[in-house]
Design a protein around this motif. Structure first.
Motif, PDB file in Angstrom:
ATOM      1  N   SER A 188       6.183  -7.482 -14.396  1.00  0.00           N
ATOM      2  CA  SER A 188       6.802  -7.695 -15.711  1.00  0.00           C
ATOM      3  C   SER A 188       8.132  -8.413 -15.597  1.00  0.00           C
ATOM      4  CB  SER A 188       6.977  -6.361 -16.436  1.00  0.00           C
ATOM      5  OG  SER A 188       7.650  -5.424 -15.619  1.00  0.00           O
ATOM      6  N   ARG A 191       7.344 -11.977 -15.922  1.00  0.00           N
ATOM      7  CA  ARG A 191       6.993 -12.286 -17.315  1.00  0.00           C
ATOM      8  C   ARG A 191       8.213 -12.150 -18.231  1.00  0.00           C
ATOM      9  NH1 ARG A 191       3.226  -8.302 -16.620  1.00  0.00           N
ATOM     10  NH2 ARG A 191       3.590  -7.408 -18.670  1.00  0.00           N
ATOM     11  N   LYS A 193       9.734  -9.502 -19.345  1.00  0.00           N
ATOM     12  CA  LYS A 193       9.692  -8.447 -20.361  1.00  0.00           C
ATOM     13  C   LYS A 193      11.105  -7.914 -20.579  1.00  0.00           C
ATOM     14  CE  LYS A 193       6.378  -6.050 -21.464  1.00  0.00           C
ATOM     15  NZ  LYS A 193       5.591  -5.866 -22.707  1.00  0.00           N
ATOM     16  N   SER A 262      -0.189  -9.971 -17.497  1.00  0.00           N
ATOM     17  CA  SER A 262      -0.377  -8.553 -17.813  1.00  0.00           C
ATOM     18  C   SER A 262      -1.817  -8.104 -17.533  1.00  0.00           C
ATOM     19  CB  SER A 262      -0.065  -8.299 -19.299  1.00  0.00           C
ATOM     20  OG  SER A 262      -1.007  -8.994 -20.118  1.00  0.00           O
ATOM     21  N   GLU A 315       0.364 -12.307 -22.139  1.00  0.00           N
ATOM     22  CA  GLU A 315       0.388 -10.999 -22.789  1.00  0.00           C
ATOM     23  C   GLU A 315      -0.856 -10.755 -23.642  1.00  0.00           C
ATOM     24  OE1 GLU A 315       2.507  -8.781 -22.036  1.00  0.00           O
ATOM     25  OE2 GLU A 315       4.191  -9.903 -21.175  1.00  0.00           O
ATOM     26  N   ARG A 548       8.804 -16.491 -24.423  1.00  0.00           N
ATOM     27  CA  ARG A 548       7.834 -15.443 -24.751  1.00  0.00           C
ATOM     28  C   ARG A 548       7.429 -15.516 -26.231  1.00  0.00           C
ATOM     29  NH1 ARG A 548       6.774 -11.141 -21.829  1.00  0.00           N
ATOM     30  NH2 ARG A 548       6.819  -9.767 -23.649  1.00  0.00           N
TER      31      ARG A 548
END
Length: 590
Positions: A188, A191, A193, A262, A315, A548
């Motif tokens: 994550s 990514r 997050k 994910s 995601e 994102r």
């Protein structure tokens, strides 16, 4: 000790000193903490290369703090810090994470009720003891209980701004281990997050035993969950678990894809592979027993008939369908911002002067920054009234005559009053280059009241940008009740840009709201919300959040050159000619 661990200790020292109401020193330790967190090299390496003199050369670190840092580096302990903790044995980090509790209130709670931990705090609040204290009251007690509930709901996840520096420290250490050929952060964190549960690292090495031995013996390790030839798992001082896997070079891309996630994205990819008669795993893409891809992520996606999908989009929110239809957005890149439109200085609650902020922004490659100190309703931040704002404007004009390579814009973070009016008169706002508006009070209004309040402020012809539109502070304060869809439509109607506040505690707008704004054609700006020179580098968190949210370069106004940016603000070129004459003239004269 890692830079992150040293910075945490300095920050706690600042808290303890503030508890004792000692002037000036808390800010000095806070500045040093930010400086060390932002270093490109471990502080202990800097010390080994140049001893205490090199430590003193770190911005914001004077002789006294440098001596304490040397003690920390050499012994792993700091008697000065331990003495402060002994005097006030409270869990300062967790208690100050509860909304509304600063160091001074923590001291009152400890002195009057013996509260040391969040559990102690909750018990006292439930028993009705807190509202009996001076300067608290029943509303404060209920607010504390709500803050504790929110704190507990956050669980064992950590804001990415806390964890990323720690993982980068570990990454730098591992890169230097002999035999490490490739290394990547996955999970994550890759990514981006906003909160992180654990850390994942992948390596390619011709000596995995050596890499694993080093990994489990790092100073920041407090517990070893497992150690094996290809995978080890540890817990580090910050409380997070970190896994390291050593994979074959021919499988590195497949493993990176798999361990980045994910989970839902990976499941969809496997379904596509099955539909093509293929098998997809962390070891590669296989036709039968024969590997056909795996060395790079690009190979893996191509074998499935897909273009490369950026990690920030993985995601399972339509990215695979868009990739199959060749409609993936060309996301804003990490080096495309030209300016920063929210920065605070020591005119209000910032730590550095206008000139110091400009120098650091220039070093980071910015072409322009707006100085947006707080306004008069925010008394706790020493907010400026009209007279002081005009004085600051004059100071900025003078600085612009001297500066080269960067332009300062005259701005303000103007407070939105409870009724939706702005706390600075229109005549003064008209003289500013950039007007940001923000909610800083009355967070408890109903959804309807808050929405009406914010939209009324956006309708002011001088309001260029709505700063941190939902008011949230990650894991500390929930967003206030607001109809974000109505705000997005008002932004489109009024020409008000919406901010992606890059400060890692905020990341506001959040990704799902950014995507709604992009789909509605509303323009964004990405700002650092810097109160310190080292906050100026936080723009990376905002860019990641915008990515994102599927934002492109064309969606973000501060990717534009200065004059084009100014012309893009509310009322465009006509307002620009009147309002920005000083800036235009300065640039012409260079």
């Amino acid at each position: 000790m890692t830079n992150a661990e040293i910075a945490r200790i300095l920050r706690e020292i600042a808290f303890f000193l503030e508890m004792e109401e000692i002037p000036f020193k808390p800010r000095a330790y806070e500045k040093a903490a930010y400086a060390i967190e932002a270093l490109d090299a471990p502080l202990d390496e800097i010390y080994r290369r140049g001893r205490i003199k090199a430590v003193e050369e770190v911005p914001g670190v004077g002789r006294s703090i440098a001596e304490k840092l040397v003690t920390l580096i050499e012994t792993g302990k700091l008697p000065y810090y331990e003495g402060l903790r002994l005097k006030s044995p409270v869990d300062i980090e967790q208690l100050t994470a509860i909304e509304g509790l600063g160091p001074k209130k923590v001291k009152v709670l400890y002195d009057q009720l013996g509260i040391r931990t969040v559990d102690d705090l909750e018990r006292a609040a439930l028993e009705g003891k807190i509202h009996q204290l001076p300067h608290f009251g029943e509303k404060s007690e209920q607010k504390i209980l709500k803050g504790i509930s929110f704190f507990k709901k956050s669980g064992s996840r950590y804001p990415i701004g806390v964890i990323l520096p720690v993982i980068r420290d570990i990454e730098r250490l591992l890169e230097k281990v002999p035999g490490v050929k490739r290394l990547a952060v996955a999970g994550s964190i890759r990514r981006w997050k906003e909160t992180i549960g654990d850390g994942d690292l992948l390596a390619v090495s011709n000596d995995p035993d050596r890499v694993m031995d080093f990994f489990i013996s790092m100073p920041e390790v407090i517990y070893i969950h497992a150690k094996g030839p290809t995978k080890s798992s540890i817990k580090i001082k910050s409380g997070i678990d970190v896994d390291l896997r050593v994979v074959p070079e021919e499988s590195f891309g497949a493993a990176l894809c798999y361990f980045t996630g994910s989970k839902a994205h990976n499941i969809h990819l496997r379904k596509i592979a099955i539909g093509k008669g293929l098998k997809l795993s962390e070891y590669g893409v296989f036709r039968g027993e024969r590997p056909i891809a795996g060395r790079t992520e690009e190979e893996v996606y191509a074998a499935l008939g897909l273009p490369f999908i950026p990690p920030e989009l993985r995601e399972e929110t339509g990215e695979i369908e868009s990739a199959l239809a060749e409609r993936l957005p060309n996301l804003i890149d990490y080096d495309e911002l030209r300016g920063d439109l929210q920065t605070q200085t020591n005119w209000t609650d910032g730590a550095y002067s206008i000139e110091e902020m400009a120098a650091e922004a220039k070093r980071l490659g910015r072409e322009y920054i707006a100085i947006t100190d707080h306004t008069k309703s925010l008394a706790m931040a020493k907010g400026s009234d009209e007279k002081r704002l005009r004085k600051q404007m004059a100071a900025i004009d003078e600085l612009n005559k001297k500066l080269r390579g960067i332009t300062l814009l005259k701005g303000a973070e103007v407070n939105i009053d409870k009724d939706g009016r702005l706390d600075i008169d229109d005549e003064t706002l008209a003289r500013l280059d950039v007007v940001g508006i923000a909610v800083h009070s009355h967070f408890g209004l109903s959804r309807e009241q808050m929405t009406r309040r914010v939209i009324r402020a956006m309708e002011n012809p001088h309001a260029d940008i709505l700063f941190h539109p939902t008011g949230r502070i990650i894991q500390k304060r929930e967003p206030y009740e607001i109809d974000i869809d109505a705000v997005i439509q008002a932004a489109r109607r009024t020409g008000t840009a919406l901010e992606v506040d890059a400060f890692p505690d905020r990341l506001d707008l959040k990704d799902e709201h950014i995507r709604k704004a992009v789909e509605a054609g509303v323009k964004l700006v990405i700002d650092s919300d810097a109160h310190h020179i080292h906050h100026l580098s936080y723009l990376q968190f905002g860019i990641a959040t915008a990515r994102r949210g599927w934002a492109k370069r064309s969606d973000v106004l501060n990717t534009l050159p200065l004059n084009a940016f100014l012309a893009s603000l509310k009322d465009g070129k006509e307002r620009g000619r009147k309002k920005h004459f000083g800036v235009m003239q300065v640039r012409k004269g260079r």
